[in-house]
Design a protein around this motif. Sequence first.
Motif, PDB file in Angstrom:
ATOM      1  N   ARG A 297       0.805  -1.213   0.000  1.00 25.94           N
ATOM      2  CA  ARG A 297       0.000   0.000   0.000  1.00 25.94           C
ATOM      3  C   ARG A 297       0.845   1.273   0.000  1.00 25.94           C
ATOM      4  O   ARG A 297       0.461   2.286  -0.579  1.00 25.94           O
ATOM      5  CB  ARG A 297      -0.939  -0.002   1.209  1.00 25.94           C
ATOM      6  CG  ARG A 297      -1.806   1.241   1.358  1.00 25.94           C
ATOM      7  CD  ARG A 297      -3.064   0.942   2.159  1.00 25.94           C
ATOM      8  NE  ARG A 297      -2.826   0.162   3.344  1.00 25.94           N
ATOM      9  CZ  ARG A 297      -2.636   0.685   4.560  1.00 25.94           C
ATOM     10  NH1 ARG A 297      -2.647   1.990   4.723  1.00 25.94           N
ATOM     11  NH2 ARG A 297      -2.461  -0.104   5.606  1.00 25.94           N
ATOM     12  N   HIS A 298       2.019   1.223   0.628  1.00 23.73           N
ATOM     13  CA  HIS A 298       2.848   2.438   0.741  1.00 23.73           C
ATOM     14  C   HIS A 298       3.955   2.522  -0.298  1.00 23.73           C
ATOM     15  O   HIS A 298       4.658   3.526  -0.366  1.00 23.73           O
ATOM     16  CB  HIS A 298       3.431   2.535   2.163  1.00 23.73           C
ATOM     17  CG  HIS A 298       2.389   2.829   3.191  1.00 23.73           C
ATOM     18  ND1 HIS A 298       1.911   4.081   3.408  1.00 23.73           N
ATOM     19  CD2 HIS A 298       1.714   2.015   4.027  1.00 23.73           C
ATOM     20  CE1 HIS A 298       0.985   4.063   4.363  1.00 23.73           C
ATOM     21  NE2 HIS A 298       0.839   2.816   4.746  1.00 23.73           N
ATOM     22  N   ARG A 299       4.079   1.481  -1.108  1.00 24.72           N
ATOM     23  CA  ARG A 299       5.036   1.518  -2.210  1.00 24.72           C
ATOM     24  C   ARG A 299       4.570   2.558  -3.238  1.00 24.72           C
ATOM     25  O   ARG A 299       3.386   2.594  -3.598  1.00 24.72           O
ATOM     26  CB  ARG A 299       5.084   0.130  -2.840  1.00 24.72           C
ATOM     27  CG  ARG A 299       5.869  -0.032  -4.118  1.00 24.72           C
ATOM     28  CD  ARG A 299       5.678  -1.447  -4.619  1.00 24.72           C
ATOM     29  NE  ARG A 299       6.294  -1.670  -5.920  1.00 24.72           N
ATOM     30  CZ  ARG A 299       5.688  -1.451  -7.065  1.00 24.72           C
ATOM     31  NH1 ARG A 299       4.455  -0.973  -7.088  1.00 24.72           N
ATOM     32  NH2 ARG A 299       6.311  -1.720  -8.207  1.00 24.72           N
ATOM     33  N   PRO A 300       5.459   3.436  -3.720  1.00 23.26           N
ATOM     34  CA  PRO A 300       5.033   4.437  -4.700  1.00 23.26           C
ATOM     35  C   PRO A 300       4.465   3.779  -5.953  1.00 23.26           C
ATOM     36  O   PRO A 300       4.932   2.724  -6.397  1.00 23.26           O
ATOM     37  CB  PRO A 300       6.323   5.193  -5.032  1.00 23.26           C
ATOM     38  CG  PRO A 300       7.221   4.951  -3.877  1.00 23.26           C
ATOM     39  CD  PRO A 300       6.877   3.578  -3.381  1.00 23.26           C
ATOM     40  N   SER A 301       3.455   4.391  -6.524  1.00 18.90           N
ATOM     41  CA  SER A 301       2.895   3.890  -7.777  1.00 18.90           C
ATOM     42  C   SER A 301       3.898   4.107  -8.912  1.00 18.90           C
ATOM     43  O   SER A 301       4.603   5.107  -8.946  1.00 18.90           O
ATOM     44  CB  SER A 301       1.600   4.622  -8.114  1.00 18.90           C
ATOM     45  OG  SER A 301       0.641   4.405  -7.106  1.00 18.90           O
ATOM     46  N   ASP A 302       3.956   3.167  -9.823  1.00 20.41           N
ATOM     47  CA  ASP A 302       4.878   3.271 -10.950  1.00 20.41           C
ATOM     48  C   ASP A 302       4.389   4.316 -11.950  1.00 20.41           C
ATOM     49  O   ASP A 302       3.214   4.574 -12.067  1.00 20.41           O
ATOM     50  CB  ASP A 302       5.017   1.921 -11.650  1.00 20.41           C
ATOM     51  CG  ASP A 302       5.694   0.891 -10.734  1.00 20.41           C
ATOM     52  OD1 ASP A 302       6.606   1.276  -9.981  1.00 20.41           O
ATOM     53  OD2 ASP A 302       5.284  -0.276 -10.767  1.00 20.41           O
TER      54      ASP A 302
END
Length: 302
Positions: A297-302
């Motif tokens: 959920r906290h991983r940046p969107s590509d």
Amino acid sequence: MTTHEWTGRDDGPGAGHARWHSVITTTTDRPGVALVGFASDEGVRRNGGRPGAAAGPTEIRRALASLAVHTDVPLLDAGTVTVSGTDLEGGHDALSAQVEELTRAGHTVIVLGGGHETAFGSHRGVRRALGHSPAIINLDAHFDLRVAPAPSSGTPFRQIADLAGEEFRYAVLGISVPNNTRALFDTARELGVRVTTDVELAEMTSAGCEALVGKLLEDAPDVHLSIDLDVLPAAVAPGVSAPAALGVDLARILTLVRAVARSGKLRLVDVVELNPLLDVDGRTARVAARIVEEIVRHRPSD
């Protein structure tokens, strides 16, 4: 995707009702997050621990299945590498190949262990894909820097140090001083390991935890986050080979995990040492699933 692990509540169609079981797939045409299981007890057995972690990947998937999805990132289940008998080395070879392939395809890989021997096979795979060793942050009560006649759950980061040479960059957060010998502390100093103890983490604010991660990742283009569930208190994570007498509270662990995920540098994650045979009411499996969910959920969107 429908298997016995990926089943759960269905509130309706569409992204607004998405849960892991309803969106995870075995194929995707764009990079996302790829789960790989590593069903291995052999490293724990060699290290004199309590076996059962080979069942960890299945239970983490089951705990993830009904969690809500709050991202549009593709979620891929790439299957499970199973160690055959005592052939941990063969298992490591298969895991390295799987992680290398998924990393080259652009995925952030999350490996569900298995004992902490998982970390060597996964790191070697991402190293092959990237052409260098990423910095390692290990949330763990133990160094896992032992020198032993054969690889085990106590040796993975010493193996990585030997593999990476001058590229070896290792920080371990949550070290329990009474559970690591002076010889292991000496080894850590010799290898330039950055150490933060469980007591030191307990005294940190959330802002301090975030600042610590920022400092550790300075000048690091990529990071390998390894999470040994025995870093948590035994009441929170009873289902591990070596339950912690003190441990680091879950809120701080999640703060650290979110900070690493938000950095945009995360390439590889291991979540290891879940032993369902020793778990109580599925507590440890649910904690492992929550950690995975927070990362995604906290991983940046590509």
